[in-house]
Design a protein around this motif. Structure first.
Motif, PDB file in Angstrom:
ATOM      1  N   LYS A 195       4.672   6.189  -4.246  1.00  7.25           N
ATOM      2  CA  LYS A 195       5.234   6.143  -5.475  1.00  7.25           C
ATOM      3  C   LYS A 195       6.578   5.519  -5.496  1.00  7.25           C
ATOM      4  O   LYS A 195       7.571   6.234  -5.906  1.00  7.25           O
ATOM      5  N   LEU A 196       6.663   4.579  -4.730  1.00  8.34           N
ATOM      6  CA  LEU A 196       8.079   3.775  -4.465  1.00  8.34           C
ATOM      7  C   LEU A 196       8.431   2.636  -5.283  1.00  8.34           C
ATOM      8  O   LEU A 196       7.609   1.967  -5.636  1.00  8.34           O
ATOM      9  N   ASN A 197       9.566   2.153  -5.218  1.00  6.23           N
ATOM     10  CA  ASN A 197       9.869   0.729  -5.623  1.00  6.23           C
ATOM     11  C   ASN A 197       9.903  -0.306  -4.251  1.00  6.23           C
ATOM     12  O   ASN A 197       9.773   0.481  -3.067  1.00  6.23           O
TER      13      ASN A 197
ATOM     14  N   VAL B 226       4.703   7.265   7.767  1.00  7.65           N
ATOM     15  CA  VAL B 226       5.751   6.625   7.196  1.00  7.65           C
ATOM     16  C   VAL B 226       6.273   7.793   5.970  1.00  7.65           C
ATOM     17  O   VAL B 226       5.678   8.531   5.343  1.00  7.65           O
ATOM     18  N   MET B 227       7.658   7.914   5.939  1.00  9.00           N
ATOM     19  CA  MET B 227       8.229   8.568   4.828  1.00  9.00           C
ATOM     20  C   MET B 227       9.353   8.054   4.101  1.00  9.00           C
ATOM     21  O   MET B 227      10.218   7.126   4.899  1.00  9.00           O
TER      22      MET B 227
ATOM     23  N   LEU C  38      13.721   2.083   0.892  1.00  6.43           N
ATOM     24  CA  LEU C  38      13.464   2.289   2.379  1.00  6.43           C
ATOM     25  C   LEU C  38      12.895   3.490   3.075  1.00  6.43           C
ATOM     26  O   LEU C  38      12.630   4.351   2.174  1.00  6.43           O
ATOM     27  N   VAL C  39      11.941   3.215   3.984  1.00  4.65           N
ATOM     28  CA  VAL C  39      11.311   4.279   4.345  1.00  4.65           C
ATOM     29  C   VAL C  39      11.266   4.175   5.979  1.00  4.65           C
ATOM     30  O   VAL C  39      11.855   3.308   6.740  1.00  4.65           O
TER      31      VAL C  39
ATOM     32  N   LYS D  14       0.999  -1.131  -0.149  1.00 11.16           N
ATOM     33  CA  LYS D  14      -0.267  -0.029   0.016  1.00 11.16           C
ATOM     34  C   LYS D  14       0.938   1.189  -0.081  1.00 11.16           C
ATOM     35  O   LYS D  14       0.588   2.269  -0.615  1.00 11.16           O
ATOM     36  N   GLU D  15       2.082   1.377   0.834  1.00  6.54           N
ATOM     37  CA  GLU D  15       2.903   2.501   0.839  1.00  6.54           C
ATOM     38  C   GLU D  15       3.605   2.481  -0.416  1.00  6.54           C
ATOM     39  O   GLU D  15       3.930   3.789  -0.873  1.00  6.54           O
TER      40      GLU D  15
END
Length: 237
Positions: A118-120, A145-146, A124-125, A112-113
């Motif tokens: 818009k990540l791969n 979460v960032m 890392l977050v 979901k994150e």
């Protein structure tokens, strides 16, 4: 209920079982916990690290994972006694606002994150959980979460001040709009522990994705609010 990282959900279940005295003195071995909670051993290890950070359990070489408290009152006292380095305070309108960093971790994003930020899948977050108190009474529980590649350099020192101040003043990034979803929910074990609410008290949740002024998502969060403490006002521009 919105999706939390799996290790937090498992930690929540283990903590609830501790609170209801399912386990005495120590937890079962990791293999057994993996089977009981139908998850991988890697997830169980992360869940136990999280519970250790909170001061609820302690792994002892040769003795397994010991339970440091076996009821909600003792857990609350231990958490407050051991996590003082995660507190920040400020005064506003003659009221003491306190921020308590419950957990600060780095991990890979959930499915979901990945979509919301818009990540791969291997990006890392930061995984941050904070409790907000007003005059020493809990009013809000924040799951934030960032992505590290967008907001690098967050430390405990930054969390004890202001993340948004760090973004704007240190990183020189301009914060844009936020997309929010509002909903009512039933309290989970974390809400009952950190918001001091009963199992039947409603919780008001705000789920949001925050963007920089260029449209880059930099934060996905879920904020859990006590129903009887304060108001949320949405101004349409």
């Amino acid at each position: 209920m919105t999706q939390k990282p799996k290790y937090i959900k498992i930690a929540d279940l283990i903590e609830q079982d501790i609170l209801t005295h399912k386990y005495q003195k120590k937890l079962p071995k990791i293999n057994r916990l993996s089977s009981l909670y139908k998850t991988s051993k890697v997830t169980i290890v992360k869940s136990l690290h999280f519970l250790e950070y909170k001061g609820i359990v302690k792994p002892i070489r040769g003795h397994g994972t010991l339970i440091l408290a076996d009821n909600e009152t003792e857990i609350s006292k231990k958490d407050n006694a051991t996590a003082h380095v995660g507190f920040t305070e400020r005064i506003m309108n003659n009221k003491l606002l306190t921020s308590h960093v419950i957990s600060f971790d780095v991990r890979e994003p959930t499915d979901k994150e990945v979509v919301f930020l818009k990540l791969n899948t291997k990006d890392l977050v930061y995984d941050i959980i904070r409790q907000r108190l007003l005059n020493n009474f809990p009013v809000r529980l924040e799951y934030t979460v960032m992505p590290i590649k967008v907001i690098p350099g967050i430390t405990m020192a930054v969390l004890q001040k202001s993340i948004y101040g760090y973004i704007e003043k240190t990183l020189k990034l301009k914060i844009g709009k936020a997309n929010r979803i509002f909903r009512a929910d039933k309290p989970d074990a974390y809400d009952q522990l950190y918001l001091k609410c009963s199992a039947t008290d409603p919780v008001f949740e705000v789920e949001q994705t925050c963007l920089l002024d260029d449209g880059t998502p930099f934060e996905y969060s879920q904020t859990r609010n006590r129903y009887d403490q304060g108001e949320l006002i949405l101004n349409q521009v």
